[in-house]
Motif scaffolding. Sequence first.
Motif, PDB file in Angstrom:
ATOM      1  N   GLN A  46      21.710  43.352  45.571  1.00  0.00           N
ATOM      2  CA  GLN A  46      21.927  42.837  44.225  1.00  0.00           C
ATOM      3  C   GLN A  46      22.817  41.599  44.279  1.00  0.00           C
ATOM      4  O   GLN A  46      23.762  41.516  45.061  1.00  0.00           O
ATOM      5  N   GLY A  47      22.524  40.627  43.403  1.00  0.00           N
ATOM      6  CA  GLY A  47      23.281  39.383  43.376  1.00  0.00           C
ATOM      7  C   GLY A  47      24.758  39.595  43.115  1.00  0.00           C
ATOM      8  O   GLY A  47      25.608  38.977  43.772  1.00  0.00           O
ATOM      9  N   LEU A  48      25.080  40.480  42.164  1.00  0.00           N
ATOM     10  CA  LEU A  48      26.500  40.699  41.881  1.00  0.00           C
ATOM     11  C   LEU A  48      27.196  41.437  43.010  1.00  0.00           C
ATOM     12  O   LEU A  48      28.401  41.259  43.220  1.00  0.00           O
ATOM     13  N   PHE A  49      26.470  42.234  43.767  1.00  0.00           N
ATOM     14  CA  PHE A  49      27.066  42.864  44.951  1.00  0.00           C
ATOM     15  C   PHE A  49      27.377  41.784  45.987  1.00  0.00           C
ATOM     16  O   PHE A  49      28.449  41.779  46.593  1.00  0.00           O
ATOM     17  N   THR A  50      26.454  40.856  46.172  1.00  0.00           N
ATOM     18  CA  THR A  50      26.701  39.732  47.081  1.00  0.00           C
ATOM     19  C   THR A  50      27.925  38.947  46.621  1.00  0.00           C
ATOM     20  O   THR A  50      28.820  38.638  47.418  1.00  0.00           O
ATOM     21  N   ALA A  51      27.988  38.638  45.325  1.00  0.00           N
ATOM     22  CA  ALA A  51      29.100  37.844  44.789  1.00  0.00           C
ATOM     23  C   ALA A  51      30.441  38.557  44.932  1.00  0.00           C
ATOM     24  O   ALA A  51      31.489  37.905  44.917  1.00  0.00           O
ATOM     25  N   SER A  52      30.406  39.879  45.087  1.00  0.00           N
ATOM     26  CA  SER A  52      31.663  40.625  45.179  1.00  0.00           C
ATOM     27  C   SER A  52      32.465  40.296  46.433  1.00  0.00           C
ATOM     28  O   SER A  52      33.657  40.609  46.495  1.00  0.00           O
ATOM     29  N   ILE A  53      31.866  39.648  47.416  1.00  0.00           N
ATOM     30  CA  ILE A  53      32.628  39.246  48.599  1.00  0.00           C
ATOM     31  C   ILE A  53      33.797  38.361  48.183  1.00  0.00           C
ATOM     32  O   ILE A  53      34.912  38.503  48.677  1.00  0.00           O
ATOM     33  N   GLY A  54      33.551  37.450  47.252  1.00  0.00           N
ATOM     34  CA  GLY A  54      34.611  36.558  46.784  1.00  0.00           C
ATOM     35  C   GLY A  54      35.717  37.285  46.056  1.00  0.00           C
ATOM     36  O   GLY A  54      36.872  36.850  46.058  1.00  0.00           O
ATOM     37  N   THR A  55      35.396  38.421  45.424  1.00  0.00           N
ATOM     38  CA  THR A  55      36.434  39.154  44.713  1.00  0.00           C
ATOM     39  C   THR A  55      37.429  39.782  45.682  1.00  0.00           C
ATOM     40  O   THR A  55      38.574  40.036  45.309  1.00  0.00           O
ATOM     41  N   LYS A  56      37.022  40.026  46.916  1.00  0.00           N
ATOM     42  CA  LYS A  56      37.961  40.527  47.929  1.00  0.00           C
ATOM     43  C   LYS A  56      39.037  39.473  48.172  1.00  0.00           C
ATOM     44  O   LYS A  56      40.229  39.770  48.212  1.00  0.00           O
ATOM     45  N   ILE A  57      38.610  38.221  48.320  1.00  0.00           N
ATOM     46  CA  ILE A  57      39.569  37.136  48.532  1.00  0.00           C
ATOM     47  C   ILE A  57      40.462  36.993  47.303  1.00  0.00           C
ATOM     48  O   ILE A  57      41.687  36.872  47.424  1.00  0.00           O
ATOM     49  N   GLY A  58      39.857  37.019  46.119  1.00  0.00           N
ATOM     50  CA  GLY A  58      40.629  36.927  44.885  1.00  0.00           C
ATOM     51  C   GLY A  58      41.681  38.021  44.792  1.00  0.00           C
ATOM     52  O   GLY A  58      42.816  37.784  44.380  1.00  0.00           O
ATOM     53  N   GLY A  59      41.314  39.232  45.174  1.00  0.00           N
ATOM     54  CA  GLY A  59      42.269  40.336  45.170  1.00  0.00           C
ATOM     55  C   GLY A  59      43.428  40.089  46.118  1.00  0.00           C
ATOM     56  O   GLY A  59      44.590  40.384  45.796  1.00  0.00           O
ATOM     57  N   ASP A  60      43.124  39.546  47.290  1.00  0.00           N
ATOM     58  CA  ASP A  60      44.190  39.221  48.255  1.00  0.00           C
ATOM     59  C   ASP A  60      45.160  38.195  47.685  1.00  0.00           C
ATOM     60  O   ASP A  60      46.342  38.189  48.026  1.00  0.00           O
ATOM     61  N   LEU A  61      44.653  37.293  46.830  1.00  0.00           N
ATOM     62  CA  LEU A  61      45.483  36.241  46.233  1.00  0.00           C
ATOM     63  C   LEU A  61      46.134  36.683  44.920  1.00  0.00           C
ATOM     64  O   LEU A  61      46.870  35.917  44.313  1.00  0.00           O
ATOM     65  N   ASN A  62      45.830  37.912  44.463  1.00  0.00           N
ATOM     66  CA  ASN A  62      46.287  38.398  43.152  1.00  0.00           C
ATOM     67  C   ASN A  62      45.776  37.506  42.022  1.00  0.00           C
ATOM     68  O   ASN A  62      46.456  37.282  41.027  1.00  0.00           O
ATOM     69  N   TYR A  63      44.575  37.019  42.199  1.00  0.00           N
ATOM     70  CA  TYR A  63      43.918  36.120  41.258  1.00  0.00           C
ATOM     71  C   TYR A  63      43.271  36.920  40.135  1.00  0.00           C
ATOM     72  O   TYR A  63      42.580  37.916  40.391  1.00  0.00           O
ATOM     73  N   ILE A  64      43.493  36.488  38.904  1.00  0.00           N
ATOM     74  CA  ILE A  64      42.863  37.098  37.738  1.00  0.00           C
ATOM     75  C   ILE A  64      41.862  36.088  37.181  1.00  0.00           C
ATOM     76  O   ILE A  64      42.252  35.049  36.645  1.00  0.00           O
ATOM     77  N   ALA A  65      40.584  36.391  37.351  1.00  0.00           N
ATOM     78  CA  ALA A  65      39.539  35.462  36.913  1.00  0.00           C
ATOM     79  C   ALA A  65      39.426  35.476  35.393  1.00  0.00           C
ATOM     80  O   ALA A  65      39.510  36.525  34.756  1.00  0.00           O
ATOM     81  N   ARG A  66      39.222  34.302  34.844  1.00  0.00           N
ATOM     82  CA  ARG A  66      38.934  34.169  33.417  1.00  0.00           C
ATOM     83  C   ARG A  66      37.498  33.705  33.202  1.00  0.00           C
ATOM     84  O   ARG A  66      36.901  33.978  32.175  1.00  0.00           O
ATOM     85  N   LYS A  67      36.966  32.988  34.165  1.00  0.00           N
ATOM     86  CA  LYS A  67      35.598  32.480  34.064  1.00  0.00           C
ATOM     87  C   LYS A  67      35.018  32.391  35.467  1.00  0.00           C
ATOM     88  O   LYS A  67      35.697  31.932  36.392  1.00  0.00           O
ATOM     89  N   MET A  68      33.766  32.830  35.598  1.00  0.00           N
ATOM     90  CA  MET A  68      33.077  32.742  36.882  1.00  0.00           C
ATOM     91  C   MET A  68      31.659  32.241  36.633  1.00  0.00           C
ATOM     92  O   MET A  68      30.997  32.716  35.708  1.00  0.00           O
ATOM     93  N   ASN A  69      31.221  31.290  37.443  1.00  0.00           N
ATOM     94  CA  ASN A  69      29.857  30.773  37.385  1.00  0.00           C
ATOM     95  C   ASN A  69      29.236  30.920  38.763  1.00  0.00           C
ATOM     96  O   ASN A  69      29.840  30.514  39.754  1.00  0.00           O
TER      97      ASN A  69
END
Length: 125
Positions: A46-69
């Motif tokens: 699934q595309g969103l499963f693929t995109a979840s790789i980036g959320t691992k990095i975001g979590g490491d940075l304590n990043y809170i997304a407001r917008k994703m494209n």
Amino acid sequence: MDIKVGDVFTWAKTFGEEETLQFAEISGDKGRHHMERDEKGRLMVQGLFTASIGTKIGGDLNYIARKMNNEFLRPVFTGDTITCELTITEVTPAEGYKRIAMTTVYRNQHGKEVLIGSSHGIIRD
């Protein structure tokens, strides 16, 4: 963590069949193209499963997304190893947090781009 424009972070993941089926259960994304094997016996991830790789990095940075494209360029299949390269493009200090912008490029094990994206959000101080 001190983050500056131009910083690059990467994370790679090989997608397995069991977790892809689990994602289908969790997300409800059970389109035929995700549940039936191709001629090589693989499932399409699934595309969103693929995109979840980036959320691992975001979590490491304590990043809170407001917008994703995201733009999905090629299919990803079970057994593929995808590497996400995340580049910080903007850091703007604010009171109690930093505004962050980034771009992402996801490539398969053959170096082909499968997904590109961008995101804007914050990191709290």
